[in-house]
Write an enzyme that holds these catalytic residues in place. Structure first.
Site, PDB file in Angstrom:
ATOM      1  N   HIS A  51     -33.563  76.170 -63.967  1.00 30.88           N
ATOM      2  CA  HIS A  51     -32.374  75.513 -64.270  1.00 30.88           C
ATOM      3  C   HIS A  51     -32.307  76.204 -65.758  1.00 30.88           C
ATOM      4  O   HIS A  51     -33.101  77.187 -65.934  1.00 30.88           O
ATOM      5  CB  HIS A  51     -32.461  73.752 -64.611  1.00 30.88           C
ATOM      6  CG  HIS A  51     -31.964  73.505 -65.829  1.00 30.88           C
ATOM      7  ND1 HIS A  51     -30.704  73.648 -65.356  1.00 30.88           N
ATOM      8  CD2 HIS A  51     -31.811  73.727 -66.983  1.00 30.88           C
ATOM      9  CE1 HIS A  51     -29.729  72.971 -66.487  1.00 30.88           C
ATOM     10  NE2 HIS A  51     -30.236  73.128 -67.556  1.00 30.88           N
ATOM     11  N   HIS A  87     -23.178  71.134 -67.410  1.00 32.52           N
ATOM     12  CA  HIS A  87     -24.429  71.457 -68.273  1.00 32.52           C
ATOM     13  C   HIS A  87     -25.043  72.676 -67.674  1.00 32.52           C
ATOM     14  O   HIS A  87     -24.893  73.445 -68.581  1.00 32.52           O
ATOM     15  CB  HIS A  87     -25.080  70.239 -68.038  1.00 32.52           C
ATOM     16  CG  HIS A  87     -26.659  70.656 -68.667  1.00 32.52           C
ATOM     17  ND1 HIS A  87     -27.621  69.260 -69.040  1.00 32.52           N
ATOM     18  CD2 HIS A  87     -27.070  71.980 -68.787  1.00 32.52           C
ATOM     19  CE1 HIS A  87     -29.000  70.029 -69.336  1.00 32.52           C
ATOM     20  NE2 HIS A  87     -28.418  71.132 -69.383  1.00 32.52           N
ATOM     21  N   HIS A 132     -27.638  78.464 -68.041  1.00 28.27           N
ATOM     22  CA  HIS A 132     -26.709  77.079 -68.396  1.00 28.27           C
ATOM     23  C   HIS A 132     -25.440  78.501 -66.957  1.00 28.27           C
ATOM     24  O   HIS A 132     -25.473  79.849 -68.637  1.00 28.27           O
ATOM     25  CB  HIS A 132     -26.370  76.807 -69.522  1.00 28.27           C
ATOM     26  CG  HIS A 132     -27.621  76.831 -70.302  1.00 28.27           C
ATOM     27  ND1 HIS A 132     -27.674  75.757 -71.359  1.00 28.27           N
ATOM     28  CD2 HIS A 132     -27.663  75.509 -69.066  1.00 28.27           C
ATOM     29  CE1 HIS A 132     -28.563  74.910 -71.743  1.00 28.27           C
ATOM     30  NE2 HIS A 132     -28.870  74.246 -70.458  1.00 28.27           N
ATOM     31  N   GLU A 159     -36.729  68.819 -69.513  1.00 29.18           N
ATOM     32  CA  GLU A 159     -36.245  68.284 -68.266  1.00 29.18           C
ATOM     33  C   GLU A 159     -37.835  68.316 -67.620  1.00 29.18           C
ATOM     34  O   GLU A 159     -37.753  68.623 -66.029  1.00 29.18           O
ATOM     35  CB  GLU A 159     -35.253  69.925 -67.513  1.00 29.18           C
ATOM     36  CG  GLU A 159     -34.188  69.718 -69.006  1.00 29.18           C
ATOM     37  CD  GLU A 159     -32.978  68.813 -68.441  1.00 29.18           C
ATOM     38  OE1 GLU A 159     -33.436  67.916 -67.946  1.00 29.18           O
ATOM     39  OE2 GLU A 159     -31.820  69.234 -68.953  1.00 29.18           O
TER      40      GLU A 159
HETATM   41  P1  13P Z   1     -35.830  72.402 -73.206  1.00 25.03           P
HETATM   42  O1  13P Z   1     -35.683  73.767 -74.085  1.00 25.03           O
HETATM   43  O2  13P Z   1     -36.441  71.506 -73.516  1.00 25.03           O
HETATM   44  O3  13P Z   1     -36.838  72.524 -71.466  1.00 25.03           O
HETATM   45  O4  13P Z   1     -34.625  72.290 -72.724  1.00 25.03           O
HETATM   46  C1  13P Z   1     -33.256  72.981 -72.500  1.00 25.03           C
HETATM   47  C2  13P Z   1     -31.795  72.852 -71.859  1.00 25.03           C
HETATM   48  O5  13P Z   1     -31.278  73.343 -70.936  1.00 25.03           O
HETATM   49  C3  13P Z   1     -32.383  71.110 -70.899  1.00 25.03           C
HETATM   50  O6  13P Z   1     -30.931  71.284 -70.344  1.00 25.03           O
HETATM   51 ZN    ZN Z   2     -30.034  73.032 -69.572  1.00 24.14          ZN
END
Ligand code: 13P
Ligand code: ZN
Length: 265
Positions: free
Chosen positions: A140, A212, A142, A117
Protein backbone atom coordinates in the site's frame (compact mmCIF):
# COMPACT_ATOMS: atom_id res chain seq x y z
CA UNK A 1 17.24 -12.06 10.38
CA UNK A 2 19.09 -12.37 13.65
CA UNK A 3 16.54 -14.53 15.43
CA UNK A 4 16.01 -16.88 12.45
CA UNK A 5 18.83 -18.15 10.26
CA UNK A 6 16.99 -18.57 6.96
CA UNK A 7 18.38 -17.34 3.62
CA UNK A 8 15.01 -17.29 1.86
CA UNK A 9 13.58 -15.10 4.60
CA UNK A 10 16.59 -12.77 4.33
CA UNK A 11 15.93 -12.44 0.58
CA UNK A 12 12.36 -11.31 1.31
CA UNK A 13 13.70 -8.73 3.78
CA UNK A 14 16.04 -7.50 1.03
CA UNK A 15 13.21 -7.09 -1.47
CA UNK A 16 11.13 -5.17 1.09
CA UNK A 17 14.10 -2.81 1.53
CA UNK A 18 14.47 -2.49 -2.26
CA UNK A 19 10.81 -1.64 -2.84
CA UNK A 20 10.69 0.69 0.19
CA UNK A 21 13.50 2.63 -1.52
CA UNK A 22 11.47 2.89 -4.73
CA UNK A 23 8.42 4.18 -2.80
CA UNK A 24 10.54 6.87 -1.19
CA UNK A 25 12.26 7.84 -4.46
CA UNK A 26 8.89 8.11 -6.21
CA UNK A 27 7.71 10.63 -3.60
CA UNK A 28 4.94 8.25 -2.58
CA UNK A 29 6.15 7.77 0.99
CA UNK A 30 5.93 11.02 2.91
CA UNK A 31 6.84 10.48 6.57
CA UNK A 32 5.53 6.97 7.38
CA UNK A 33 3.19 6.76 4.37
CA UNK A 34 2.59 3.26 2.98
CA UNK A 35 3.15 -0.28 4.23
CA UNK A 36 4.24 -3.68 2.96
CA UNK A 37 3.63 -7.30 3.94
CA UNK A 38 4.79 -10.68 2.65
CA UNK A 39 3.32 -14.06 3.55
CA UNK A 40 6.40 -16.12 4.46
CA UNK A 41 4.54 -19.06 6.02
CA UNK A 42 5.93 -21.53 3.47
CA UNK A 43 9.47 -20.37 4.20
CA UNK A 44 9.67 -20.34 7.97
CA UNK A 45 6.49 -21.42 9.80
CA UNK A 46 8.27 -24.15 11.79
CA UNK A 47 11.18 -21.88 12.80
CA UNK A 48 8.82 -19.03 13.70
CA UNK A 49 6.63 -21.37 15.76
CA UNK A 50 9.64 -22.31 17.89
CA UNK A 51 10.55 -18.71 18.78
CA UNK A 52 9.44 -17.17 22.07
CA UNK A 53 7.27 -14.09 21.39
CA UNK A 54 8.87 -10.64 21.78
CA UNK A 55 5.46 -8.96 22.18
CA UNK A 56 1.76 -9.80 22.13
CA UNK A 57 -0.56 -11.54 21.72
CA UNK A 58 -2.63 -8.81 20.05
CA UNK A 59 -6.24 -9.64 19.15
CA UNK A 60 -7.14 -9.20 15.47
CA UNK A 61 -10.38 -7.33 14.57
CA UNK A 62 -11.70 -10.58 13.12
CA UNK A 63 -10.43 -14.16 13.16
CA UNK A 64 -8.60 -15.20 9.99
CA UNK A 65 -8.88 -19.00 9.65
CA UNK A 66 -6.97 -19.40 6.37
CA UNK A 67 -3.76 -17.90 7.75
CA UNK A 68 -3.96 -19.47 11.21
CA UNK A 69 -0.43 -20.46 12.24
CA UNK A 70 1.02 -18.40 9.40
CA UNK A 71 3.86 -15.88 9.55
CA UNK A 72 4.33 -12.56 7.84
CA UNK A 73 6.97 -9.92 7.32
CA UNK A 74 5.28 -6.53 7.87
CA UNK A 75 6.53 -2.97 7.96
CA UNK A 76 6.16 -1.24 11.32
CA UNK A 77 3.60 1.41 12.10
CA UNK A 78 4.99 4.93 12.00
CA UNK A 79 8.16 3.70 10.28
CA UNK A 80 9.59 5.68 7.38
CA UNK A 81 10.06 3.88 4.05
CA UNK A 82 13.41 5.59 3.59
CA UNK A 83 14.60 3.89 6.77
CA UNK A 84 12.92 0.59 5.87
CA UNK A 85 15.17 0.83 2.80
CA UNK A 86 18.38 1.58 4.68
CA UNK A 87 17.79 -0.35 7.94
CA UNK A 88 15.08 -2.94 7.21
CA UNK A 89 15.56 -5.12 10.27
CA UNK A 90 14.94 -2.18 12.62
CA UNK A 91 11.71 -1.22 10.84
CA UNK A 92 9.92 -4.45 9.97
CA UNK A 93 8.59 -7.29 12.09
CA UNK A 94 8.05 -10.98 11.65
CA UNK A 95 4.66 -11.81 13.14
CA UNK A 96 3.05 -15.17 13.82
CA UNK A 97 -0.74 -15.64 13.70
CA UNK A 98 -2.10 -17.88 16.47
CA UNK A 99 -3.37 -21.38 15.76
CA UNK A 100 -6.98 -20.15 16.07
CA UNK A 101 -6.38 -17.20 13.69
CA UNK A 102 -7.68 -14.72 16.28
CA UNK A 103 -4.46 -12.98 17.40
CA UNK A 104 -0.82 -12.51 16.53
CA UNK A 105 2.55 -12.19 18.25
CA UNK A 106 5.72 -10.41 17.20
CA UNK A 107 8.57 -12.92 17.01
CA UNK A 108 11.52 -11.24 15.22
CA UNK A 109 13.80 -9.35 14.94
CA UNK A 110 12.78 -6.58 17.35
CA UNK A 111 9.44 -5.71 18.98
CA UNK A 112 8.37 -3.46 16.07
CA UNK A 113 4.60 -2.89 16.13
CA UNK A 114 3.06 -3.76 12.73
CA UNK A 115 1.45 -1.25 10.40
CA UNK A 116 -1.90 0.28 11.34
CA UNK A 117 -3.18 -1.20 8.07
CA UNK A 118 -2.63 -4.72 9.43
CA UNK A 119 -6.39 -5.47 9.19
CA UNK A 120 -6.19 -4.91 5.43
CA UNK A 121 -2.90 -6.75 4.94
CA UNK A 122 -3.80 -9.83 6.96
CA UNK A 123 -7.41 -9.98 5.73
CA UNK A 124 -6.11 -9.89 2.16
CA UNK A 125 -3.59 -12.67 2.86
CA UNK A 126 -6.39 -14.66 4.50
CA UNK A 127 -8.60 -14.16 1.45
CA UNK A 128 -5.84 -15.10 -1.01
CA UNK A 129 -4.96 -18.23 0.97
CA UNK A 130 -8.64 -19.17 1.30
CA UNK A 131 -9.30 -19.10 -2.44
CA UNK A 132 -5.92 -20.64 -3.30
CA UNK A 133 -4.48 -17.66 -5.14
CA UNK A 134 -0.67 -17.55 -5.53
CA UNK A 135 0.01 -13.96 -4.43
CA UNK A 136 2.13 -13.59 -1.30
CA UNK A 137 2.97 -9.84 -1.30
CA UNK A 138 0.82 -6.78 -0.52
CA UNK A 139 1.90 -3.15 -0.92
CA UNK A 140 0.00 0.00 0.00
CA UNK A 141 1.42 3.39 -0.97
CA UNK A 142 0.48 7.03 -1.64
CA UNK A 143 1.09 7.72 -5.38
CA UNK A 144 0.56 11.45 -5.87
CA UNK A 145 -1.12 11.70 -9.27
CA UNK A 146 -3.38 8.67 -8.79
CA UNK A 147 -4.58 10.04 -5.45
CA UNK A 148 -5.15 13.46 -7.02
CA UNK A 149 -7.37 11.85 -9.66
CA UNK A 150 -9.62 10.37 -6.95
CA UNK A 151 -10.48 13.93 -5.87
CA UNK A 152 -12.44 14.29 -9.12
CA UNK A 153 -15.90 12.69 -8.70
CA UNK A 154 -16.11 12.25 -12.49
CA UNK A 155 -13.30 9.66 -12.27
CA UNK A 156 -14.90 7.57 -9.53
CA UNK A 157 -17.69 5.92 -11.51
CA UNK A 158 -17.00 2.28 -12.29
CA UNK A 159 -14.05 1.78 -14.68
CA UNK A 160 -13.88 5.43 -15.82
CA UNK A 161 -10.37 5.87 -14.41
CA UNK A 162 -9.25 2.46 -15.66
CA UNK A 163 -10.25 3.30 -19.25
CA UNK A 164 -8.63 6.75 -19.07
CA UNK A 165 -5.35 5.32 -17.70
CA UNK A 166 -5.32 2.45 -20.21
CA UNK A 167 -5.69 4.96 -23.04
CA UNK A 168 -2.60 7.00 -22.07
CA UNK A 169 0.02 4.44 -23.20
CA UNK A 170 -0.37 0.88 -24.56
CA UNK A 171 1.76 -0.74 -21.83
CA UNK A 172 -0.76 0.13 -19.13
CA UNK A 173 -3.44 -2.10 -20.59
CA UNK A 174 -0.88 -4.80 -21.41
CA UNK A 175 0.59 -4.94 -17.89
CA UNK A 176 -2.46 -3.95 -15.89
CA UNK A 177 -5.17 -5.75 -17.89
CA UNK A 178 -7.77 -5.78 -15.14
CA UNK A 179 -7.24 -2.13 -14.23
CA UNK A 180 -8.06 -0.17 -11.13
CA UNK A 181 -10.94 -0.74 -8.71
CA UNK A 182 -12.13 2.15 -6.56
CA UNK A 183 -13.01 1.94 -2.87
CA UNK A 184 -14.96 5.01 -1.69
CA UNK A 185 -13.26 7.02 1.03
CA UNK A 186 -13.02 4.78 4.12
CA UNK A 187 -11.31 5.25 7.47
CA UNK A 188 -7.61 4.23 7.27
CA UNK A 189 -6.72 1.13 9.24
CA UNK A 190 -10.34 -0.04 9.52
CA UNK A 191 -11.72 -3.52 8.93
CA UNK A 192 -14.29 -1.91 6.63
CA UNK A 193 -11.44 -0.68 4.41
CA UNK A 194 -10.05 -4.24 4.41
CA UNK A 195 -13.43 -5.75 3.49
CA UNK A 196 -14.10 -3.22 0.71
CA UNK A 197 -10.65 -3.90 -0.73
CA UNK A 198 -11.15 -7.66 -0.76
CA UNK A 199 -14.45 -7.19 -2.59
CA UNK A 200 -12.48 -5.77 -5.55
CA UNK A 201 -9.44 -8.09 -5.52
CA UNK A 202 -10.73 -10.61 -8.06
CA UNK A 203 -11.98 -8.02 -10.51
CA UNK A 204 -8.99 -5.66 -10.59
CA UNK A 205 -5.17 -5.63 -10.52
CA UNK A 206 -4.92 -2.61 -8.22
CA UNK A 207 -7.34 -1.17 -5.67
CA UNK A 208 -7.49 2.59 -5.15
CA UNK A 209 -8.47 3.94 -1.75
CA UNK A 210 -10.20 7.23 -2.61
CA UNK A 211 -8.32 10.31 -1.34
CA UNK A 212 -5.75 8.03 0.34
CA UNK A 213 -3.66 5.62 -1.76
CA UNK A 214 -3.25 2.48 -3.81
CA UNK A 215 -2.95 -1.19 -2.89
CA UNK A 216 -1.70 -4.08 -5.01
CA UNK A 217 -0.99 -7.76 -4.50
CA UNK A 218 1.60 -9.84 -6.34
CA UNK A 219 3.24 -13.26 -6.37
CA UNK A 220 6.27 -11.24 -5.32
CA UNK A 221 6.67 -7.69 -4.10
CA UNK A 222 8.27 -6.38 -7.30
CA UNK A 223 5.22 -7.49 -9.27
CA UNK A 224 2.88 -5.72 -6.83
CA UNK A 225 4.96 -2.52 -6.98
CA UNK A 226 5.11 -2.63 -10.80
CA UNK A 227 1.32 -2.69 -11.12
CA UNK A 228 1.00 0.58 -9.20
CA UNK A 229 4.01 2.04 -11.03
CA UNK A 230 2.47 1.32 -14.44
CA UNK A 231 -0.83 3.00 -13.50
CA UNK A 232 1.03 5.90 -11.95
CA UNK A 233 2.96 6.43 -15.20
CA UNK A 234 -0.34 6.81 -17.05
CA UNK A 235 -1.61 9.25 -14.42
CA UNK A 236 1.55 11.32 -14.86
CA UNK A 237 1.16 11.39 -18.64
CA UNK A 238 -2.41 12.63 -18.17
CA UNK A 239 -1.27 15.30 -15.72
CA UNK A 240 1.61 16.30 -17.96
CA UNK A 241 -0.71 16.83 -20.93
CA UNK A 242 -3.15 18.83 -18.80
CA UNK A 243 -0.35 21.02 -17.48
CA UNK A 244 0.80 21.62 -21.07
CA UNK A 245 -2.65 23.12 -21.57
CA UNK A 246 -4.59 20.41 -23.40
CA UNK A 247 -6.78 17.40 -22.65
CA UNK A 248 -4.97 14.30 -23.97
CA UNK A 249 -6.92 12.50 -26.70
CA UNK A 250 -5.98 9.05 -25.41
CA UNK A 251 -5.84 5.97 -27.60
CA UNK A 252 -9.03 5.47 -29.60
CA UNK A 253 -11.45 2.60 -28.96
CA UNK A 254 -10.21 0.98 -32.19
CA UNK A 255 -6.58 1.23 -31.04
CA UNK A 256 -7.49 -0.25 -27.66
CA UNK A 257 -9.40 -3.07 -29.35
CA UNK A 258 -6.45 -3.82 -31.63
CA UNK A 259 -4.18 -4.01 -28.57
CA UNK A 260 -6.62 -6.27 -26.75
CA UNK A 261 -6.75 -8.70 -29.66
CA UNK A 262 -3.00 -8.61 -30.35
CA UNK A 263 -2.08 -9.42 -26.75
CA UNK A 264 -5.07 -11.62 -25.92
CA UNK A 265 -6.05 -9.33 -23.03
P1 13P B 1 1.52 2.93 9.12
O1 13P B 1 2.73 3.77 9.45
O2 13P B 1 0.77 2.51 10.35
O3 13P B 1 1.91 1.76 8.23
O4 13P B 1 0.50 3.83 8.31
C1 13P B 1 0.84 4.39 7.08
C2 13P B 1 -0.30 4.49 6.14
O5 13P B 1 -0.09 4.73 4.98
C3 13P B 1 -1.68 4.27 6.64
O6 13P B 1 -2.58 4.12 5.58
ZN1 ZN C 1 -1.88 4.99 3.71
Amino acid sequence: MKRIDNKELDLRVEVIAEVAGYLWERGWAERNGGNISINVTELCAAEAAALPALDGPYVLPKALPHIAGGCFLVTGTGRRMRYVASRPLENIALIRVAADGASYEIVADEAVRPTSELPAHLSIHDYLAGVGRPERAVVHTHPIELIAMTHNPAFLDKDVLTRLLWSMIPETRAFCPKGLGIVPYTLPGSQLLADRTIDLLDEYDVVMWTKHGALAVGTDLIEAFDQIDVLSKSARIYESARSMGFVPTGMSDAEMQELKEAFGL
